[in-house]
Motif scaffolding. Structure first.
Motif, PDB file in Angstrom:
ATOM      1  N   LEU A   1      44.362  18.234  36.393  1.00 56.12           N
ATOM      2  CA  LEU A   1      43.555  19.458  36.342  1.00 56.12           C
ATOM      3  C   LEU A   1      42.069  19.133  36.447  1.00 56.12           C
ATOM      4  O   LEU A   1      41.311  19.841  37.121  1.00 56.12           O
ATOM      5  CB  LEU A   1      43.816  20.223  35.044  1.00 56.12           C
TER       6      LEU A   1
ATOM      7  N   ILE B   1      41.237  18.051  40.147  1.00 54.54           N
ATOM      8  CA  ILE B   1      41.377  19.185  41.071  1.00 54.54           C
ATOM      9  C   ILE B   1      40.210  20.151  40.888  1.00 54.54           C
ATOM     10  O   ILE B   1      39.621  20.623  41.864  1.00 54.54           O
ATOM     11  CB  ILE B   1      42.729  19.894  40.870  1.00 54.54           C
ATOM     12  N   THR B   2      39.856  20.434  39.640  1.00 55.16           N
ATOM     13  CA  THR B   2      38.734  21.339  39.378  1.00 55.16           C
ATOM     14  C   THR B   2      37.406  20.676  39.739  1.00 55.16           C
ATOM     15  O   THR B   2      36.526  21.314  40.302  1.00 55.16           O
ATOM     16  CB  THR B   2      38.730  21.771  37.899  1.00 55.16           C
TER      17      THR B   2
ATOM     18  N   GLN C   1      41.240  23.706  43.837  1.00 51.09           N
ATOM     19  CA  GLN C   1      42.288  24.504  43.222  1.00 51.09           C
ATOM     20  C   GLN C   1      42.965  25.474  44.190  1.00 51.09           C
ATOM     21  O   GLN C   1      44.109  25.866  43.961  1.00 51.09           O
ATOM     22  CB  GLN C   1      41.797  25.230  41.973  1.00 51.09           C
TER      23      GLN C   1
ATOM     24  N   VAL D   1      46.392  24.158  45.559  1.00 49.15           N
ATOM     25  CA  VAL D   1      47.556  23.996  44.686  1.00 49.15           C
ATOM     26  C   VAL D   1      48.507  25.179  44.915  1.00 49.15           C
ATOM     27  O   VAL D   1      48.133  26.320  44.685  1.00 49.15           O
ATOM     28  CB  VAL D   1      47.135  23.928  43.204  1.00 49.15           C
TER      29      VAL D   1
ATOM     30  N   GLY E   1      47.307  27.779  42.162  1.00 52.47           N
ATOM     31  CA  GLY E   1      45.906  27.699  42.548  1.00 52.47           C
ATOM     32  C   GLY E   1      45.283  29.043  42.835  1.00 52.47           C
ATOM     33  O   GLY E   1      45.857  30.103  42.576  1.00 52.47           O
TER      34      GLY E   1
ATOM     35  N   TRP F   1      44.361  30.063  38.989  1.00 52.37           N
ATOM     36  CA  TRP F   1      43.950  28.783  38.419  1.00 52.37           C
ATOM     37  C   TRP F   1      43.544  28.908  36.950  1.00 52.37           C
ATOM     38  O   TRP F   1      43.883  28.056  36.131  1.00 52.37           O
ATOM     39  CB  TRP F   1      42.831  28.176  39.254  1.00 52.37           C
TER      40      TRP F   1
ATOM     41  N   ASN G   1      45.435  26.974  33.896  1.00 52.01           N
ATOM     42  CA  ASN G   1      44.718  26.134  32.932  1.00 52.01           C
ATOM     43  C   ASN G   1      44.936  26.632  31.508  1.00 52.01           C
ATOM     44  O   ASN G   1      45.132  25.837  30.589  1.00 52.01           O
ATOM     45  CB  ASN G   1      43.219  26.117  33.250  1.00 52.01           C
TER      46      ASN G   1
ATOM     47  N   THR H   1      37.579  32.393  37.435  1.00 52.73           N
ATOM     48  CA  THR H   1      37.356  30.966  37.583  1.00 52.73           C
ATOM     49  C   THR H   1      37.329  30.280  36.223  1.00 52.73           C
ATOM     50  O   THR H   1      37.077  30.914  35.211  1.00 52.73           O
ATOM     51  CB  THR H   1      36.027  30.668  38.309  1.00 52.73           C
TER      52      THR H   1
END
Length: 166
Positions: free
Chosen positions: A67, A70-71, A76, A79, A83, A87, A91, A164
């Motif tokens: 994570l 990717i972030t 993201q 994914v 994603g 996202w 998370n 986000t």
């Protein structure tokens, strides 16, 4: 017209923005505490319920690492299923699951520490895992706290309608 890929200075700004954010700092702490926990356990003899603690520590260390990167790289959207606009929810679910599984891990480590507290005496000369279990219990607590703070932060962002993680 196709969107232009971000230029290197923009990528650098996005990376710095994430690393300076509350979630970025928490992710770094989660990675550090998780690594501290599983290295502490794996470097010593362990048995029984400690396997569960090791499973939780390694699983969430690897997931958090994924994570984080990717972030950090702002990928993201690539994914599948989790994603894009999902996202933040992904998370949040990760952080809630991590906090929930770290709680029994804390219980296991506190129990093991308590069961070995007799060998904390200065006169006891045999090998003892008391300090190892105590260290692992502290890392478990710190990791759980970091995941809990991250879950609360993500939940607040979700309630405000944000999409986000940063």
């Amino acid at each position: 017209m196709a969107p232009q890929p971000p230029q290197p200075p923009q990528v650098r700004q996005n990376i710095l923005k994430f690393l300076r954010s509350f979630l970025g700092v928490l992710r770094i702490l989660q990675i550090a505490f998780g690594a501290g926990l599983w290295v502490t356990i794996a470097a010593n003899k362990y048995e029984g319920s400690i396997h569960f603690v090791l499973f939780v520590a390694v699983l969430f260390w690897l997931l958090t690492l994924a994570l984080f990167f990717i972030t950090l790289l702002d990928k993201q959207d690539l994914v599948p299923l989790l994603g894009g606009e999902r996202w933040l929810s992904a998370n949040l679910a990760h952080d809630v699951a991590a906090a929930a599984l770290y709680l029994p891990a804390i219980g296991v480590m506190i129990h093991k520490t308590d069961r070995n507290s007799y060998c904390n005496l200065e006169q006891y000369k045999h090998p003892c895992l008391y300090k190892v279990y105590l260290t692992a219990a502290v890392f478990s607590c710190l990791g759980c706290l970091a995941y809990l703070l991250s879950a609360i932060h993500g939940g607040c962002r979700k309630c405000r309608g944000e999409q986000t993680v940063v």
